[in-house]
Design a protein around this motif. Structure first.
Motif, short mmCIF file in Angstrom:
data_model
loop_
_atom_site.label_atom_id
_atom_site.label_comp_id
_atom_site.label_asym_id
_atom_site.label_seq_id
_atom_site.Cartn_x
_atom_site.Cartn_y
_atom_site.Cartn_z
N THR A 112 8.01 65.76 75.72
CA THR A 112 8.73 65.20 76.87
C THR A 112 7.94 64.13 77.61
O THR A 112 8.45 63.54 78.57
CB THR A 112 9.09 66.33 77.86
N GLY A 113 6.71 63.86 77.20
CA GLY A 113 5.87 62.90 77.90
C GLY A 113 6.21 61.45 77.59
O GLY A 113 6.97 61.14 76.67
N ASP A 114 5.63 60.55 78.37
CA ASP A 114 5.88 59.11 78.21
C ASP A 114 5.46 58.60 76.84
O ASP A 114 6.14 57.77 76.23
CB ASP A 114 5.14 58.33 79.29
N LEU A 115 4.30 59.06 76.34
CA LEU A 115 3.83 58.59 75.05
C LEU A 115 4.85 58.92 73.96
O LEU A 115 5.17 58.07 73.12
CB LEU A 115 2.48 59.22 74.71
N SER A 116 5.34 60.13 73.99
CA SER A 116 6.33 60.53 72.98
C SER A 116 7.61 59.72 73.10
O SER A 116 8.15 59.22 72.11
CB SER A 116 6.62 62.02 73.12
N ARG A 117 8.10 59.57 74.32
CA ARG A 117 9.38 58.90 74.53
C ARG A 117 9.30 57.40 74.24
O ARG A 117 10.21 56.84 73.65
CB ARG A 117 9.83 59.14 75.97
N LYS A 118 8.20 56.76 74.67
CA LYS A 118 8.11 55.31 74.55
C LYS A 118 7.50 54.83 73.24
O LYS A 118 7.75 53.69 72.82
CB LYS A 118 7.30 54.73 75.71
N LYS A 119 6.70 55.67 72.59
CA LYS A 119 5.97 55.22 71.40
C LYS A 119 6.28 56.05 70.15
O LYS A 119 6.63 55.50 69.11
CB LYS A 119 4.47 55.24 71.67
N LEU A 120 6.11 57.38 70.24
CA LEU A 120 6.16 58.19 69.03
C LEU A 120 7.56 58.30 68.45
O LEU A 120 7.77 58.06 67.25
CB LEU A 120 5.58 59.58 69.30
N MET A 121 8.54 58.69 69.28
CA MET A 121 9.91 58.81 68.77
C MET A 121 10.46 57.49 68.24
O MET A 121 11.02 57.43 67.14
CB MET A 121 10.82 59.38 69.86
#
Length: 555
Positions: free
Chosen positions: A78-87
């Motif tokens: 649910t973090g920013d890194l996951s939302r903006k980069k990983l997914m």
């Protein structure tokens, strides 16, 4: 300004339409033999687009590097890194045809979500941040393999559920038991997550398959904590199963440092103390800490950026030619550099830390670091750090490397500037070269990826007047291929087991050995210097170079 153009013939024409497009299933590099799910739908690669695939196999332009049967579990989804980069990176890889038909994505977080709720979150992140166009058929294939596990990191039932989800995906999606666990969580949770993976058997791959751990920086906050964390992680995963992410190493320009040096005869002969005066490595941001007070305070610019990104850039700039472009050979040469680093005798004179202060920046009045929400007004955390290092070996003896990083600076830029010595003798009148600077090769990492060469040239006219000019190479103008986003490259490398671009634990520990004495000195000596937001740092940083008869570049 001159612009370089890539040489060589245009790529061959795309295969005729009737030619069968390669599939990930046919070209997988995985050694596993697990079957794909019977109902998996493969989205064919576009043969014409394949020539523009920036992640294709370098050994054959026609063959992209495609991951074999596999899945990715993201902790802290649910973090920013996951939302903006990983997914978005996962979707872009799927859209480029670089993931297998049965690829699976599992999210783990403290949310009361069902699988479909998680899929909607990924959908929204992809729509907002993906670099490639949204295609419904690609999305549907990817969404079928999405699962969500709600729970805390100390929740045994949640990890039991994760184990069942992995088994179910092996059966229904044909992942072959191959899973990477991405720890997109604060560092304090690293030990708990890896221990839970061990406790519930998730770190142990079935025979013929693999399991890998992907760990974000910072890896420890000093040498002692890094060693402790390495011991915990290596108790669960073998060293070659651990991939430490430094996203800067996934950037095209950083990888191009090696191509620039070792594929071109014109540069390597002058890449040494006989010709180089000094090297400056800069990472400047024009923003403050935003809402990251909880993470940033107590860490600071030196720990957050210099210990990993900038020391890695220095190692790549200074290293000797590796015997091969593989993980072990690169590690060997980078370690030689890091082990050869010598700190200045007077840390007070040759290191500087600062904090940004309230000022006008870009026509807007911005607050200082100590006024940011969540920051203790007595905080000594550095938002700017500059250090001088030397490398005690035959190639670089006597050449200073100046590293600086900071927030709320003049503009966003990351670059490596190799500044050369002045000509030993000039036949020109001093008035002809009054404004002439030193030759320099500047490698731009971001935001405009490329390289600039600065040299002196005669000004057109009847008199002999020499002025600095630049030749500029820009990726966007010299290649038709688009550069992959760093996380695309790194996630694909994890799935392929390619560790070339991932720092090993030895590099992490050597980097802390360099930074720890500096941090200890700063802790014992006063407060950070203040600098105006929008400037290029505290005056003390300018004075640091002035003592050596040099000055900072203005990017």
């Amino acid at each position: 300004m001159s612009k370089t153009r890539s040489a060589g013939a245009e790529p061959p024409a795309a295969p005729a339409p009737q030619a069968a497009a390669p599939t990930a299933q046919a070209e997988t590099s995985s050694t596993t033999t697990a079957p794909q799910a019977a109902d998996a739908v493969r989205v064919p690669l576009d043969p014409a687009a394949d020539w523009d695939n920036p992640l294709r196999d370098d050994r054959d332009r026609r063959l992209p590097r495609i991951a074999g049967p596999s899945g990715l579990v993201i902790f802290g989804v649910t973090g920013d890194l996951s939302r903006k980069k990983l997914m978005p990176a996962v979707y872009d890889l799927a859209n480029r045809g670089l993931l297998p038909p049965g690829f699976s994505l599992v999210g783990f977080a403290r949310r009361d979500w069902e699988d479909q709720d998680f899929a909607q979150v990924v959908h929204d992140a992809v729509k907002e941040h993906a670099r490639t166009a949204f295609r419904e058929e690609v999305w549907q294939q990817l969404a079928e393999g999405m699962r969500f596990i709600p729970g805390d990191f100390d929740d045994d039932k949640a990890f039991e559920q994760l184990g069942k989800a992995v088994d179910e995906l092996n059966a229904s999606r044909g992942t072959g038991g191959n899973f990477a666990f991405y720890l997109s969580v604060p560092p304090k949770f690293f030990p708990k997550v890896v221990q839970q993976l061990k406790k519930h058997g998730l770190a142990d791959p079935p025979e013929g398959s693999w399991r890998r751990a992907v760990i974000e920086k910072p890896f420890g906050h000093d040498l002692a904590s890094a060693r402790e964390l390495n011991a915990i992680v290596h108790d669960v995963f073998e060293p070659d199963q651990v991939f430490r992410i430094d996203h800067y190493l996934g950037k095209e320009t950083v990888q191009n440092i090696l191509a620039l040096r070792f594929a071109n005869q014109m540069y390597e002969p002058i890449w040494n103390r006989s010709y180089v005066d000094h090297v400056q490595i800069t990472m400047a941001e024009d923003i403050g800490i935003g809402g990251r007070a909880g993470y940033y305070d107590g860490i600071g610019a030196a720990r957050d950026v210099i210990q990993n990104h900038l020391l890695q850039l220095m190692a790549l700039t200074a290293m000797e030619e590796p015997i091969a472009f593989d993980a072990e050979a690169l590690l060997t040469e980078k370690l030689k550099v890091l082990k050869s680093v010598r700190l200045p005798e007077d840390l007070g004179a040759h290191t500087v830390r600062g904090q940004y202060a309230e000022a006008w920046q870009g026509g807007e009045k911005v607050i200082g670091y100590l006024q940011e929400d969540g920051i203790d007004p007595r905080s000594k955390t550095d938002t700017y750090a500059a250090i001088k290092l030397e490398i005690d070996n035959r190639r670089w003896a006597g050449v200073p490397f100046y590293l600086r990083a900071g927030k709320r600076l003049g503009r966003r830029v990351t670059e490596i500037a190799v500044v050369f010595q002045r000509a030993p003798h000039s036949p020109f009148d001093s008035t002809a070269t009054e404004e002439l600077g030193q030759n320099a090769i500047v490698i731009r990492v971001q935001p405009d990826e490329g390289m600039t060469v600065r040299f002196g040239s005669k000004v057109p006219g009847t008199s002999m007047e020499i002025r600095d000019v630049t030749m500029d190479f820009a990726y966007g103008e010299s290649f038709t291929e688009s550069s992959p986003e760093a996380y695309e490259r790194l996630i694909l490398d994890v799935l392929l087991g390619d560790a070339n671009l991932f720092p090993r634990h030895q590099e992490v520990e050597e980097s802390w050995k360099i930074l720890d004495p500096i941090e200890e000195h700063w802790t014992a000596h006063g407060r950070p210097a203040q600098y105006a937001s929008g400037s290029w740092g505290p005056e003390e940083a300018d004075e640091m170079l002035a003592r050596d008869g040099r000055s900072w570049r203005r990017p």
